[in-house]
Motif scaffolding. Structure first.
Motif, PDB file in Angstrom:
ATOM      1  N   ASP A 180       0.939  -1.253   0.085  1.00 14.80           N
ATOM      2  CA  ASP A 180       0.088   0.088   0.087  1.00 14.80           C
ATOM      3  C   ASP A 180       0.810   1.259  -0.091  1.00 14.80           C
ATOM      4  O   ASP A 180       0.377   2.358  -0.557  1.00 14.80           O
ATOM      5  CB  ASP A 180      -0.936   0.058   1.327  1.00 14.80           C
ATOM      6  N   LEU A 181       1.898   1.059   0.577  1.00 13.61           N
ATOM      7  CA  LEU A 181       2.835   2.635   0.698  1.00 13.61           C
ATOM      8  C   LEU A 181       4.380   2.157   0.429  1.00 13.61           C
ATOM      9  O   LEU A 181       4.868   1.134   1.350  1.00 13.61           O
ATOM     10  CB  LEU A 181       2.712   2.967   2.090  1.00 13.61           C
TER      11      LEU A 181
ATOM     12  N   ARG B 175       5.328   1.460 -11.264  1.00 15.47           N
ATOM     13  CA  ARG B 175       3.928   1.240 -11.144  1.00 15.47           C
ATOM     14  C   ARG B 175       2.833   2.266 -10.529  1.00 15.47           C
ATOM     15  O   ARG B 175       2.012   2.675 -11.323  1.00 15.47           O
ATOM     16  CB  ARG B 175       3.547  -0.262 -10.891  1.00 15.47           C
ATOM     17  N   ARG B 176       3.184   2.536  -9.528  1.00 12.73           N
ATOM     18  CA  ARG B 176       2.385   3.516  -8.468  1.00 12.73           C
ATOM     19  C   ARG B 176       3.169   4.348  -7.880  1.00 12.73           C
ATOM     20  O   ARG B 176       3.262   4.628  -6.779  1.00 12.73           O
ATOM     21  CB  ARG B 176       1.622   2.587  -7.661  1.00 12.73           C
ATOM     22  N   PRO B 177       3.404   5.605  -8.762  1.00 11.08           N
ATOM     23  CA  PRO B 177       4.201   6.601  -8.175  1.00 11.08           C
ATOM     24  C   PRO B 177       3.315   7.246  -7.094  1.00 11.08           C
ATOM     25  O   PRO B 177       3.651   7.875  -6.126  1.00 11.08           O
ATOM     26  CB  PRO B 177       4.575   7.583  -9.320  1.00 11.08           C
ATOM     27  N   ASP B 178       2.073   6.956  -7.205  1.00  7.58           N
ATOM     28  CA  ASP B 178       1.000   7.627  -6.339  1.00  7.58           C
ATOM     29  C   ASP B 178       1.045   6.711  -4.803  1.00  7.58           C
ATOM     30  O   ASP B 178       0.652   7.427  -4.060  1.00  7.58           O
ATOM     31  CB  ASP B 178      -0.155   7.885  -6.830  1.00  7.58           C
ATOM     32  N   LEU B 179       1.787   5.681  -4.915  1.00  8.74           N
ATOM     33  CA  LEU B 179       1.824   5.137  -3.649  1.00  8.74           C
ATOM     34  C   LEU B 179       3.300   4.958  -3.100  1.00  8.74           C
ATOM     35  O   LEU B 179       3.764   4.239  -2.293  1.00  8.74           O
ATOM     36  CB  LEU B 179       1.498   3.634  -3.803  1.00  8.74           C
ATOM     37  N   THR B 180       4.102   5.838  -3.675  1.00  7.27           N
ATOM     38  CA  THR B 180       5.649   5.789  -3.392  1.00  7.27           C
ATOM     39  C   THR B 180       5.824   7.411  -2.973  1.00  7.27           C
ATOM     40  O   THR B 180       5.380   8.447  -3.508  1.00  7.27           O
ATOM     41  CB  THR B 180       6.114   5.581  -4.667  1.00  7.27           C
ATOM     42  N   LEU B 181       6.857   7.206  -2.192  1.00  6.30           N
ATOM     43  CA  LEU B 181       7.196   8.712  -1.456  1.00  6.30           C
ATOM     44  C   LEU B 181       8.759   8.578  -1.275  1.00  6.30           C
ATOM     45  O   LEU B 181       9.127   7.550  -0.867  1.00  6.30           O
ATOM     46  CB  LEU B 181       6.425   9.020  -0.291  1.00  6.30           C
TER      47      LEU B 181
ATOM     48  N   GLY C 220       8.391  10.208 -11.749  1.00  4.52           N
ATOM     49  CA  GLY C 220       7.296  10.670 -11.285  1.00  4.52           C
ATOM     50  C   GLY C 220       6.875  10.590  -9.801  1.00  4.52           C
ATOM     51  O   GLY C 220       5.591  10.535  -9.311  1.00  4.52           O
TER      52      GLY C 220
ATOM     53  N   PRO D 106       6.697  11.346  -5.690  1.00  2.00           N
ATOM     54  CA  PRO D 106       6.660  12.819  -4.787  1.00  2.00           C
ATOM     55  C   PRO D 106       7.944  12.794  -4.006  1.00  2.00           C
ATOM     56  O   PRO D 106       8.242  11.827  -3.505  1.00  2.00           O
ATOM     57  CB  PRO D 106       5.313  12.900  -4.091  1.00  2.00           C
TER      58      PRO D 106
ATOM     59  N   GLU E  54      13.355  -2.255  -5.838  1.00  7.30           N
ATOM     60  CA  GLU E  54      13.325  -2.253  -7.380  1.00  7.30           C
ATOM     61  C   GLU E  54      12.029  -3.212  -7.726  1.00  7.30           C
ATOM     62  O   GLU E  54      11.158  -2.851  -8.644  1.00  7.30           O
ATOM     63  CB  GLU E  54      14.363  -2.865  -8.109  1.00  7.30           C
TER      64      GLU E  54
ATOM     65  N   ALA F 290       8.505  -1.534  -9.575  1.00 12.75           N
ATOM     66  CA  ALA F 290       8.141  -1.973 -10.757  1.00 12.75           C
ATOM     67  C   ALA F 290       6.721  -2.790 -10.857  1.00 12.75           C
ATOM     68  O   ALA F 290       5.844  -2.925 -11.731  1.00 12.75           O
ATOM     69  CB  ALA F 290       9.103  -3.020 -11.332  1.00 12.75           C
ATOM     70  N   THR F 291       6.351  -3.546  -9.753  1.00 13.09           N
ATOM     71  CA  THR F 291       5.123  -4.111  -9.445  1.00 13.09           C
ATOM     72  C   THR F 291       4.155  -3.985  -8.507  1.00 13.09           C
ATOM     73  O   THR F 291       3.030  -4.221  -8.401  1.00 13.09           O
ATOM     74  CB  THR F 291       5.319  -5.584  -9.477  1.00 13.09           C
ATOM     75  N   GLN F 292       4.494  -2.889  -7.535  1.00  7.42           N
ATOM     76  CA  GLN F 292       3.946  -2.515  -6.314  1.00  7.42           C
ATOM     77  C   GLN F 292       3.582  -3.842  -5.367  1.00  7.42           C
ATOM     78  O   GLN F 292       2.551  -3.843  -4.588  1.00  7.42           O
ATOM     79  CB  GLN F 292       2.599  -1.817  -6.716  1.00  7.42           C
TER      80      GLN F 292
END
Lengths: 195, 470
Positions: free
Chosen positions: B28-29, B52-58, B94, B96, B150, B154-156
């Motif tokens: 999730d994060l 895959r999910r820059p919006d779940l990455t910080l 991308g 944040p 990595e 790539a896969t979340q």
């Protein structure tokens, strides 16, 4: 990832327990952004001591590290595995490994083989008496052989399979991309995003 | 079937389960920082893969960053290059990022919770072993290596073999002057640095329920020092109160839905753990380490142990070696050990409550002339809060240096180091050889003990200061 089946080489007897990853590679060396060239960083602080076993020319050509219990504790730094590999190690034998270190090793081809503490003591005795003794680590047979000693070691089946086949985890996972997409569609909308 | 909390969170994230293979778990994060990510981003580039999910990455800058002169370029060129690599990677993929100078910058495990990004029932990973901190919210949170970073980028997801579960039951009430840091140091001393290997720890019992969220984070933070990849605590009203209103916490009707779900995140009454460890909180006192791993700890009132106390040959060698490195003699009372440096900060004890506890001890007192003491807040937000409460003035009046946010002297990747052969009392999490700088000698302590030690010049608790003043 390079395949691992049977490896034969000389062993380094490291008579220390609780070897944490700060000792395997001190933090100072983690600033590098490259993936290779960490051989100089391996046990860098301990190597300052001329009597440290890695400085002993008798053990200059080693590829099997034989260590005391609780090897690889502490920090998650995969650099510890890189440093061991860059130095030339293919196998670490210990009676107990820290979870993260063991996971990192299995991902990139360093075999962490669990053997009984009594076996570690026997291997130490053999390679200290004869540093040229060849140690064979046979992954398909789950066996370590040195001199007259033949002992079994423990490694989980899935990691062994991946090491023997030399398989890349990401490639394996992406075979199931549709399942990931399906799971994502089922996640509650209130879960946080970083945007 | 009855389940433990860890099993519930695990089962809610299984993307794929096949006999004979690890489960594929959804993440999730994903928190990242400059030290363990550059090779992972390079791996993506090499394989022509995206995040895959820059919006779940910080991303946040923490391990390397200086704690003074932060408006100038980072002086160490290698540190600077690593921080710049993170900025380039975050921009290109991308993700944040909270860079030095951003109000949200700070230690990754302080930043996530304070933004409300860490929530009950989530899976949280980071290329840092102290990710276990986030388990305080009832999240399954653990450190990963760069190959796994990595993989998640790539896969979340992550392929993982199920953990065993261990209950750490802390019953009773903590005596005054004893903190959550003392609890976890006592737990590690009891089960050893390998005791938790292969387990997820669940901290339970009256003493845990009574802790604040920040104190719970201190406990979960050091799970890895007991060998456990993760440690967690069931969410309760204290958790919900902490989260409500934070930037990334659910709002409105979503909040009610979320809380409804979070309340199910408890170990079922009839669930069984693979192992149980119990500790009576009322018997605890301020704890301190004497050796070179976090399991080598004892009550501050005790004396340096002897190799003769060892249970086996391995331990005897280990004690001998630790005493030699630490420059200690068996039998010396811990309180007679003088220190040169005091460090208050880190992902273990760099939050506002920790700073308040330290400030309460420093208030009206002076740091001993033989001691250099620094306070490094865990994040810019913590620093600003401390300044709003006037804590910075108490520190500086006492002769303590007030710094900017980062990991700092916990692992000495920036300019903040304990000098060779010098001794520190530190609120961080590791007393390994050379951890706080080559040749440094570390005693792990709570913020209260760190502050009292800075004043006394030797290992001490606040109670010792009162006694000597009277």
């Amino acid at each position: 990832m390079e395949k691992f089946t049977v490896h034969t080489g000389h062993a380094l007897p490291l008579r220390r327990s609780n070897v944490d990853t700060d000792q395997i590679i001190p933090a100072e060396y983690l600033k590098r952004i490259s993936r290779h060239g960490f051989e100089d960083a391996l046990f860098a602080a301990w190597r300052q001591d001329p009597d440290f076993i890695l400085n002993d020319p008798t053990y200059s050509d080693v590829s099997v590290l034989v260590a005391g219990p609780d090897f690889g504790t502490g920090s998650s730094r995969e650099h510890a595995v890189w440093a061991l590999q860059d130095y030339g190690f293919r196998v670490v034998l210990s009676s107990r490994f820290a979870d993260i270190f063991r996971g990192n090793s299995g991902k990139i081809g360093l075999l962490t083989a669990v053997v009984d503490e009594a076996v570690i003591e026997q291997i130490w005795a053999i390679v200290e008496a004869d540093p040229t003794a060849e140690v064979t680590v046979d992954l398909p047979a789950r066996e370590v052989r040195v001199g007259h000693l033949v002992a079994t070691f423990d490694v989980d089946d899935y990691t062994a399979w991946r090491l023997i086949e030399g398989l890349d985890d990401i490639g394996l996972t992406l075979r199931h991309e549709e399942l990931i997409t399906e799971f994502e569609a089922s996640r509650p909308s209130w879960l946080p995003t970083t945007r | 079937m009855a389940k433990t909390l860890a099993e519930k969170v695990w089962d809610a994230h299984v993307v794929r389960r096949v006999e004979g293979e690890p489960d594929l778990l959804y993440i999730d994060l994903h928190l990242t920082h400059e030290v363990t990510s550059p090779q992972a981003f390079d791996g993506l580039r090499g394989a022509d893969r995206q995040v895959r999910r820059p919006d779940l990455t910080l991303s946040t800058e923490d391990h390397n960053v200086p704690t003074f002169d932060i408006d100038k370029p980072i002086a160490d060129p290698i540190s600077r290059a690593q921080v710049e690599a993170l900025r380039i990677n975050a921009d290109e993929f991308g993700v944040p990022i909270f860079s030095l100078g951003n109000i949200e910058q700070g230690i990754v495990h302080v930043v996530g919770p304070q933004l409300g990004l860490t929530q009950p029932g989530m899976t949280v990973v980071c290329g840092d072993s102290h990710t276990s901190t986030h388990g305080a919210f009832g999240a399954l949170a653990f450190g990963i290596g760069t190959s796994e970073v990595e993989h998640v980028l790539a896969t979340q997801t992550l392929p993982l073999k199920p953990f065993k579960t261990m209950a750490i039951e802390i019953e009773g009430t903590l005596p005054d002057g004893v903190t959550s840091k003392d609890i976890i140091l006592a737990v590690i001393a009891k089960i050893g640095t390998g005791g938790g290997q292969g387990y997820v720890l669940e901290y339970r019992g009256e003493a845990i329920r009574a802790l604040s969220m920040e104190a719970r984070m201190t406990v979960c933070n050091m799970s890895i020092e007991a060998g456990a990849r993760a440690g967690l605590i069931a969410p309760d009203q204290i958790t919900f109160d902490y989260l409500e209103g934070r930037e990334h916490a659910p709002k409105g009707a979503d909040w009610d839905t979320a809380v409804e779900y979070w309340k199910t995140l408890v170990t079922d009454d009839d669930a069984t753990f693979d192992a149980v460890v119990t500790l009576d909180a009322s018997t605890l006192s301020p704890f301190v380490t004497w050796g070179t791993n976090p399991g080598q700890g004892l009550p501050l009132s005790a004396s340096v142990p002897s190799p003769d106390d060892a249970r086996d040959e391995n331990e005897r060698v280990s004690i001998e070696r630790a005493l030699e490195y630490m420059g200690l003699t068996a039998g010396t009372p811990m309180k007679e050990i003088t220190v040169d440096t005091v460090f208050i900060g880190s992902c273990t004890n760099g939050r506002i409550e920790d700073l308040r506890e330290a400030a309460a001890v420093f208030d009206g007192r002076q740091v001993a002339e033989t001691v250099t003491a620094i306070v490094v807040p865990g994040s810019v937000r913590v620093r600003l809060q401390a300044e709003a409460e006037g804590l910075d003035k108490i520190f500086t009046a006492a002769g303590v240096e007030w710094r900017n946010a980062g990991c700092s002297m916990c692992l000495a990747m920036n300019a903040d180091k304990v000098a060779p052969g010098k001794r520190s009392a530190s609120t961080s999490n590791r007393n390994f050889e050379g951890r706080q700088g080559p040749g440094s000698r570390t005693h792990l302590v709570s913020p209260q003990v760190a502050a009292a030690t800075a004043v006394a010049g030797h290992l001490a608790s606040p109670a010792d200061l009162v006694a000597s003043n009277a």
